[in-house]
Scaffold this motif. Structure first.
Motif, PDB file in Angstrom:
ATOM      1  N   ALA A  69       0.854  -1.187   0.000  1.00  0.00           N
ATOM      2  CA  ALA A  69       0.000   0.000   0.000  1.00  0.00           C
ATOM      3  C   ALA A  69       0.894   1.243   0.000  1.00  0.00           C
ATOM      4  CB  ALA A  69      -0.916   0.006   1.222  1.00  0.00           C
ATOM      5  N   ALA A  70       0.247   2.380  -0.132  1.00  0.00           N
ATOM      6  CA  ALA A  70       0.942   3.661  -0.045  1.00  0.00           C
ATOM      7  C   ALA A  70       0.088   4.601   0.790  1.00  0.00           C
ATOM      8  CB  ALA A  70       1.171   4.249  -1.436  1.00  0.00           C
ATOM      9  N   VAL A  71       0.758   5.488   1.516  1.00  0.00           N
ATOM     10  CA  VAL A  71       0.046   6.503   2.285  1.00  0.00           C
ATOM     11  C   VAL A  71       0.571   7.882   1.928  1.00  0.00           C
ATOM     12  CG1 VAL A  71      -0.443   4.943   4.219  1.00  0.00           C
ATOM     13  CG2 VAL A  71       1.556   6.397   4.316  1.00  0.00           C
ATOM     14  N   LEU A  72      -0.303   8.842   2.032  1.00  0.00           N
ATOM     15  CA  LEU A  72       0.026  10.251   1.833  1.00  0.00           C
ATOM     16  C   LEU A  72      -0.556  11.012   3.009  1.00  0.00           C
ATOM     17  CD1 LEU A  72       0.953  12.737   0.139  1.00  0.00           C
ATOM     18  CD2 LEU A  72      -1.325  12.672  -0.919  1.00  0.00           C
ATOM     19  N   ILE A  73       0.298  11.750   3.671  1.00  0.00           N
ATOM     20  CA  ILE A  73      -0.124  12.616   4.775  1.00  0.00           C
ATOM     21  C   ILE A  73       0.224  14.019   4.324  1.00  0.00           C
ATOM     22  CG2 ILE A  73       0.175  13.159   7.219  1.00  0.00           C
ATOM     23  CD1 ILE A  73       1.135  10.123   7.440  1.00  0.00           C
ATOM     24  N   ASN A  90       4.935  11.041   1.923  1.00  0.00           N
ATOM     25  CA  ASN A  90       4.311   9.819   1.425  1.00  0.00           C
ATOM     26  C   ASN A  90       5.264   8.651   1.641  1.00  0.00           C
ATOM     27  OD1 ASN A  90       6.032   9.570  -0.868  1.00  0.00           O
ATOM     28  ND2 ASN A  90       4.769  11.011  -1.977  1.00  0.00           N
ATOM     29  N   TYR A  91       4.661   7.497   1.817  1.00  0.00           N
ATOM     30  CA  TYR A  91       5.422   6.277   2.057  1.00  0.00           C
ATOM     31  C   TYR A  91       4.844   5.140   1.221  1.00  0.00           C
ATOM     32  CZ  TYR A  91       6.827   8.454   6.521  1.00  0.00           C
ATOM     33  OH  TYR A  91       7.306   9.297   7.488  1.00  0.00           O
ATOM     34  N   GLN A  92       5.709   4.279   0.727  1.00  0.00           N
ATOM     35  CA  GLN A  92       5.310   2.938   0.333  1.00  0.00           C
ATOM     36  C   GLN A  92       5.335   2.171   1.650  1.00  0.00           C
ATOM     37  OE1 GLN A  92       4.461   2.013  -2.818  1.00  0.00           O
ATOM     38  NE2 GLN A  92       4.717   4.164  -3.303  1.00  0.00           N
ATOM     39  N   GLY A 138      10.134   3.260   2.617  1.00  0.00           N
ATOM     40  CA  GLY A 138      10.768   4.391   1.945  1.00  0.00           C
ATOM     41  C   GLY A 138       9.697   5.387   1.560  1.00  0.00           C
ATOM     42  N   GLY A 139      10.125   6.598   1.258  1.00  0.00           N
ATOM     43  CA  GLY A 139       9.139   7.611   0.908  1.00  0.00           C
ATOM     44  C   GLY A 139       9.772   8.923   0.506  1.00  0.00           C
ATOM     45  N   ARG A 140       8.950   9.979   0.586  1.00  0.00           N
ATOM     46  CA  ARG A 140       9.385  11.339   0.249  1.00  0.00           C
ATOM     47  C   ARG A 140       8.764  12.334   1.213  1.00  0.00           C
ATOM     48  NH1 ARG A 140      10.052  12.502  -6.169  1.00  0.00           N
ATOM     49  NH2 ARG A 140      11.645  10.933  -6.434  1.00  0.00           N
ATOM     50  N   THR A 155      11.820   3.193   8.356  1.00  0.00           N
ATOM     51  CA  THR A 155      11.395   3.962   9.511  1.00  0.00           C
ATOM     52  C   THR A 155      10.652   5.202   9.027  1.00  0.00           C
ATOM     53  OG1 THR A 155      13.383   5.319   9.654  1.00  0.00           O
ATOM     54  CG2 THR A 155      13.443   3.187  10.795  1.00  0.00           C
ATOM     55  N   LEU A 156      10.003   5.894   9.938  1.00  0.00           N
ATOM     56  CA  LEU A 156       9.241   7.091   9.563  1.00  0.00           C
ATOM     57  C   LEU A 156      10.127   8.193   9.001  1.00  0.00           C
ATOM     58  CD1 LEU A 156       6.766   7.149  12.581  1.00  0.00           C
ATOM     59  CD2 LEU A 156       6.232   6.551  10.204  1.00  0.00           C
TER      60      LEU A 156
END
Length: 174
Positions: A69-73, A90-92, A138-140, A155-156
């Motif tokens: 999944a992916a999240v976007l905050i 955002n994170y995978q 991982g994310g951005r 990690t966050l």
């Protein structure tokens, strides 16, 4: 990123931003691999995110079938300096369905209760609600135009945060 002081400031910024938000956007995959976008209230754990989702909700069923999944905050539109560069992380993620008798389940419910109040205990008592632990892969982190950072690690705030330098380029006329 070589500058450990800057990396620590960015890590602190990310955690402060995440802590200031109450909901996330969630993209899960259905049984045919098609993306499904939704949202959910969340709480932070130790290097993870907790969400309490119903089996009635599509995203709850999806996460039980597929852990990808992916999240976007994202910053609220009304608080953004510009709608085109809202602060966001955002994170995978990998989703893990937590069993109700586990210590991690109790921890997650407690974190959600601290953030969202008594409603969490009411929902957790319903048999169709499940707690998921979302672990970043991982994310951005984007804080403005030209100020985007790659978050590497599980990690966050990642094991490393690197500035993305491949910015916007003008369109070339034919």
């Amino acid at each position: 990123m070589k500058n450990k002081g800057l990396e620590q400031r960015l890590s602190d910024e990310i955690l402060t931003f995440l802590d200031s938000r109450r909901t996330l956007h969630l993209s899960s995959l259905d049984e045919d691999g098609h993306p499904y976008a939704s949202y959910a209230p969340f709480a932070l754990g130790t290097e993870c995110i907790y969400v309490l989702l119903s089996d009635i909700a599509v995203h709850g069923r999806n996460l039980k079938q597929n852990s990808k999944a992916a999240v976007l905050i994202v910053e609220d539109e009304s608080q953004a300096a510009t709608i085109f560069a809202r602060i966001r992380v955002n994170y995978q993620v990998s989703a893990q369905h937590l069993q109700i008798d586990s210590e991690e389940y109790k921890t997650g419910i407690h974190q959600l209760f601290k953030k969202h109040g008594d409603r969490i205990h009411n929902l957790a008592e319903l048999s169709d609600f499940n707690l998921f632990k979302l672990t970043p892969l991982g994310g951005r982190y984007v804080k403005d135009f030209g100020r985007a950072f790659s978050i590497a690690g599980n990690t966050l705030t990642g094991e490393s945060i690197d500035r993305l330098r491949d910015g916007h380029k003008p369109r070339v006329s034919a």
